[in-house]
Design a protein around this motif. Structure first.
Motif, short mmCIF file in Angstrom:
data_model
loop_
_atom_site.label_atom_id
_atom_site.label_comp_id
_atom_site.label_asym_id
_atom_site.label_seq_id
_atom_site.Cartn_x
_atom_site.Cartn_y
_atom_site.Cartn_z
N UNK A 184 -7.30 -45.48 -6.25
CA UNK A 184 -7.09 -47.03 -5.99
C UNK A 184 -5.66 -47.03 -5.42
N UNK A 185 -5.55 -47.71 -4.11
CA UNK A 185 -4.37 -47.94 -3.54
C UNK A 185 -3.74 -46.79 -3.09
N UNK A 186 -4.09 -45.66 -3.36
CA UNK A 186 -3.27 -44.37 -2.90
C UNK A 186 -3.26 -44.21 -1.42
N UNK A 187 -2.26 -44.04 -0.90
CA UNK A 187 -2.27 -43.60 0.79
C UNK A 187 -2.19 -42.14 1.21
N UNK A 188 -2.74 -41.73 2.13
CA UNK A 188 -2.60 -40.13 2.47
C UNK A 188 -1.25 -39.79 2.39
N UNK A 189 -0.14 -40.67 2.66
CA UNK A 189 1.20 -40.11 2.69
C UNK A 189 1.44 -39.85 1.12
N UNK A 190 0.96 -40.74 0.22
CA UNK A 190 1.59 -40.68 -0.95
C UNK A 190 1.08 -39.52 -1.55
N UNK A 191 -0.45 -39.31 -1.35
CA UNK A 191 -1.30 -37.74 -1.84
C UNK A 191 -0.37 -36.59 -1.35
N UNK A 192 -0.17 -36.85 -0.14
CA UNK A 192 0.73 -35.43 0.52
C UNK A 192 1.73 -35.41 -0.55
N UNK A 193 2.78 -36.22 -0.63
CA UNK A 193 4.05 -36.19 -1.45
C UNK A 193 3.70 -35.54 -2.95
N UNK A 194 2.72 -36.24 -3.23
CA UNK A 194 2.20 -36.00 -4.81
C UNK A 194 1.85 -34.43 -4.71
N UNK A 195 0.86 -34.24 -3.99
CA UNK A 195 0.43 -32.66 -3.93
C UNK A 195 1.52 -31.79 -3.72
N UNK A 196 2.57 -31.88 -2.74
CA UNK A 196 3.52 -31.01 -2.54
C UNK A 196 4.32 -30.97 -3.80
N UNK A 197 4.58 -31.95 -4.66
CA UNK A 197 5.18 -31.95 -5.88
C UNK A 197 4.25 -31.07 -6.86
N UNK A 198 3.09 -31.19 -6.90
CA UNK A 198 2.33 -30.43 -7.80
C UNK A 198 2.23 -29.02 -7.54
N UNK A 199 2.25 -28.72 -6.17
CA UNK A 199 2.31 -27.28 -5.66
C UNK A 199 3.51 -26.56 -5.97
#
Ligand SMILES: C[S@@+](CC[C@H](N)C(=O)[O-])C[C@H]1O[C@@H](n2cnc3c(N)ncnc32)[C@H](O)[C@@H]1O
Ligand code: SF4
Length: 399
Positions: A184-199
């Motif tokens: 909820x409330x997650x934008x595509x840009x914030x998911x990209x940033x989070x996934x980059x950190x996770x990777x």
């Protein structure tokens, strides 16, 4: 007559080779400290303590029962899932691993995974799990934003999760972690940033699940009351595509819908399921598929922990479902599992299990539309165009 699968092959060098789907043991620990609002797994909160000695004795009985039904198998993988297995005392985990090893031979290099929640208290038990024989830890990180962890009902912070993953990486030969996206409330840009950190944090495996609103969960009630707004279909597709693109670019392509690994580092346990191998399900609510002289059996244990315990103590096992699957059911299950995998399925195995061949007209139609492809060996797999529509594609192939 029901087609039995070929007897499991002898251990060989490549445990992930497609020719032998293998044999695995799933152990379910059904307790959690609290219920997450999105979760519909068989998990229960108990205010009083859990009598682990009593549960261990019951697990031993079930293991002996399933071993008697599966002579000659060698264990490729053991998986402690939940619920929250990282609430178990390491001695209980050791007792279960020892009981399994006493009943079946263990393949060289067998994978032994335990699902862990990343609170600091649980991280304190990681070393004990390693000493018990666990060689792969799967950490439930779920999000790298504290506000989102709170909204998901998690009992840990980002800082604790990062510390737990780093500790797992330092203690275990293999580790992985899970994230949930499309929140909820997650934008595509914030998911990209989070996934980059996770990777950056990841080793050679990561599981990335799109949030699903499951029936009879708190999230379903919130959504139905208009208090939980999740991404629409177009946004979900954008999340899915970004996930595929970023994981591939980092050398961790999807080998299954939600699972990503460096080639060779796939979860051997899950491959046994998706390649339609055999697995014994031990513990409350656990499911199994084993082949006996009655055919391929669909097995399921009593879900309620105390009722499961009482049943095992009275009868020696906790199965409430134990019936042979028809050839048609086996064919359907095989497709449902196998088409999740990037490697796809061998239509000859479908024919051996189901006693019928796939409908050529339908296959050609799906290939022509770009949803399926066939490789030079004849294997069928879902394309990147078909992947977001997997359920529809599978239903069409199986029809
Ligand atoms: C059953 S949970 C057990 C692991 C552990 N108890 C935990 O919570 O981390 C396994 C994984 O399924 C995923 N999962 C559970 N419910 C989900 C849902 N409704 N939508 C998407 N992923 C979900 C989570 O990523 C979770 O780590
Ligand atoms: S997500 Fe994990 S911790 Fe939360 S209730 Fe489900 S099994 Fe338990």
């Amino acid at each position: 007559m029901i087609e039995a699968d070929p007897a499991p092959a002898a251990p060989h060098d490549d445990p992930t080779a497609t020719c032998d789907p293998g044999f695995a043991v799933y152990v379910h620990w059904p307790f959690c400290l609290s219920k997450c609002p999105y979760c519909d797994f068989n998990s229960h909160v108990r205010a009083g303590g859990i009598d682990e000695t009593r549960y261990l004795a019951a697990f031993r009985s079930e293991i002996a029962h399933r071993a008697a039904l599966t002579p000659g198998r060698a264990v490729r993988s053991i998986f402690f899932g939940g619920g929250t297995p990282s609430l178990m005392a390491p001695a209980t985990v050791a007792g279960i691993i020892d009981a399994i090893a006493a009943r079946w031979p263990i393949e060289p290099g067998a994978e032994i995974t335990l699902e862990a929640n990343p609170t600091s208290v649980e991280a304190g038990r990681f070393r004990g799990y390693r000493d018990a024989g666990v060689n792969r830890l799967s950490v439930g990180v779920q999000a790298l934003a504290d506000a989102d962890l709170e909204a998901l009902g998690r009992r840990h912070t980002v800082e604790e999760a990062l510390a737990a993953v780093r500790l797992a990486a330092s203690l275990f030969p293999r580790f992985t972690f899970d994230l949930i996206y499309g929140r909820s409330g997650q934008s595509l840009a914030s998911w990209r940033a989070e996934l980059a950190r996770a990777l950056d944090l990841a080793g050679d495996h990561i599981s990335l699940y799109q949030l699903t609103v499951e029936p009879d969960t708190a999230f379903e009630r919130l959504r139905d009351a208009g208090k939980l707004v999740l991404p629409d279909e177009d946004e979900s597709l954008a999340f899915f595509r970004a996930t595929r693109e970023m994981t591939e670019a980092r050398g961790l392509p999807a080998y299954e819908v939600s699972n990503h690994a460096r080639p060779g580092a796939e979860s051997r346990h899950n491959l046994v399921y998706w390649r339609y191998g055999e697995y014994a399900g031990i513990g409350p609510g656990a499911h199994g598929r084993i082949v006996t002289d009655r055919g391929r059996l669909a097995q399921a244990c009593e879900r309620r922990p105390e009722a499961w315990l009482a049943r095992v103590e009275a009868e020696g096992f906790g199965l409430v479902e134990d019936q042979p699957l028809s050839p048609e059911e086996q064919g359907d299950e095989f497709l449902l599992m196998g088409l999740r995998l990037a490697e796809g399925v061998d239509p000859r195995r479908f024919a051996a299990l189901s006693g019928r061949t796939l409908d050529v007209g339908r296959l050609e139609g799906l290939i022509g539309d770009g949803f399926l492809e066939r490789d030079s060996s004849g294997r069928i797999r879902v394309t990147s165009l078909g992947a977001p529509l997997l359920d529809t594609v599978v239903a069409d192939v199986a029809a």
